[in-house]
Design an enzyme around this catalytic site. Sequence first.
Site, PDB file in Angstrom:
ATOM      1  N   CYS A   1      76.114  28.642  89.929  1.00 56.07           N
ATOM      2  CA  CYS A   1      76.948  29.789  89.710  1.00 56.07           C
ATOM      3  C   CYS A   1      76.294  31.269  89.235  1.00 56.07           C
ATOM      4  O   CYS A   1      76.538  32.113  89.836  1.00 56.07           O
ATOM      5  CB  CYS A   1      78.097  29.717  88.598  1.00 56.07           C
ATOM      6  SG  CYS A   1      79.010  28.235  89.147  1.00 56.07           S
TER       7      CYS A   1
ATOM      8  N   ARG B   1      83.864  25.398  94.593  1.00 60.03           N
ATOM      9  CA  ARG B   1      83.336  26.633  95.057  1.00 60.03           C
ATOM     10  C   ARG B   1      84.202  27.179  96.468  1.00 60.03           C
ATOM     11  O   ARG B   1      84.027  26.527  97.593  1.00 60.03           O
ATOM     12  CB  ARG B   1      82.048  26.706  95.385  1.00 60.03           C
ATOM     13  CG  ARG B   1      81.099  26.177  94.344  1.00 60.03           C
ATOM     14  CD  ARG B   1      79.430  26.089  94.757  1.00 60.03           C
ATOM     15  NE  ARG B   1      78.887  25.378  93.526  1.00 60.03           N
ATOM     16  CZ  ARG B   1      78.726  25.994  92.130  1.00 60.03           C
ATOM     17  NH1 ARG B   1      78.729  27.250  91.994  1.00 60.03           N
ATOM     18  NH2 ARG B   1      78.150  25.266  91.419  1.00 60.03           N
TER      19      ARG B   1
HETATM   20  C1  BEZ Z   1      76.291  25.139  88.406  1.00 58.25           C
HETATM   21  O1  BEZ Z   1      75.054  25.009  88.216  1.00 58.25           O
HETATM   22  O2  BEZ Z   1      76.992  26.117  88.647  1.00 58.25           O
HETATM   23  C2  BEZ Z   1      77.174  23.935  88.202  1.00 58.25           C
HETATM   24  C3  BEZ Z   1      76.642  22.592  88.543  1.00 58.25           C
HETATM   25  C4  BEZ Z   1      77.508  21.454  88.394  1.00 58.25           C
HETATM   26  C5  BEZ Z   1      78.894  21.783  87.829  1.00 58.25           C
HETATM   27  C6  BEZ Z   1      79.175  22.993  87.481  1.00 58.25           C
HETATM   28  C7  BEZ Z   1      78.353  24.054  87.937  1.00 58.25           C
END
Ligand code: BEZ
Length: 234
Positions: free
Chosen positions: A51, A134
């Site tokens: 993110c 997402r």
């Molecule tokens: C992230 O790195 O954005 C992420 C990865 C796995 C689950 C939720 C967020």
Amino acid sequence: MEEKTFSLPLIGEKAPEFKAITTQGEINFPGDYKGSWVILFSHPADFTPVCTSEFMTFASMEKKFNEANCKLVGLSVDGLYSHIAWLRTIKEKIEYKGMKDVEVTFPLIEDITMEVSTKYGMLQPGESSTKAVRAVFFIDPKGIIRTIIYYPLSLGRNFEELYRVIIGLQTADAFSVALPADWQPGDDVIVPTAGSCGVAKERMEGKDDMTCYDWFFCTKKLDKEKVLKTVLKK
Ligand code: BEZ
């Protein structure tokens, strides 16, 4: 046990309305965005690496999206203070792929009640029962959903593709054409399929300024400059 059902808004439907608190104050959606294209997107959680890479990329490209009359609105089920702290950390501490001192100035919705993420089908329990996937909703200036893309938690979005979608949707609208696989401004575009035997025959005889691969599949040139002048007003 009663099975819970989940619904998604669909392409061609009006974007569901909501009021929300964001890092830029309260918004009324989509009313506040009338006249602009909007990308409404969700991310799983603040202070997570994928993110963070996505927010830095989106913020770095915000001017480019704005030049195409497109505003950005983010969302996660975290609270406002978490959003503020995360965006401050990004600006103050994170340097990534040549991006640094990145300020996120587009609104980030707090959705602790999950009201908005539920309305938009951003919660997909097979992937996570507590985090939004997402999701990316492309909404036109009349508030109609025009494209939807979903990615899972583990895969960051392709931002060049998100930009191509915004330019492509506006090009298809402005020139009444369709766009072939992997289209980019300057590439040939697809003219509407012949609607009568006469037109089909004319096209196969090569009378128009088109290239026809068969009667139902004809393309024509559309200059890159013309596209950019129309979409970016340049
Ligand atoms: C992230 O790195 O954005 C992420 C990865 C796995 C689950 C939720 C967020």
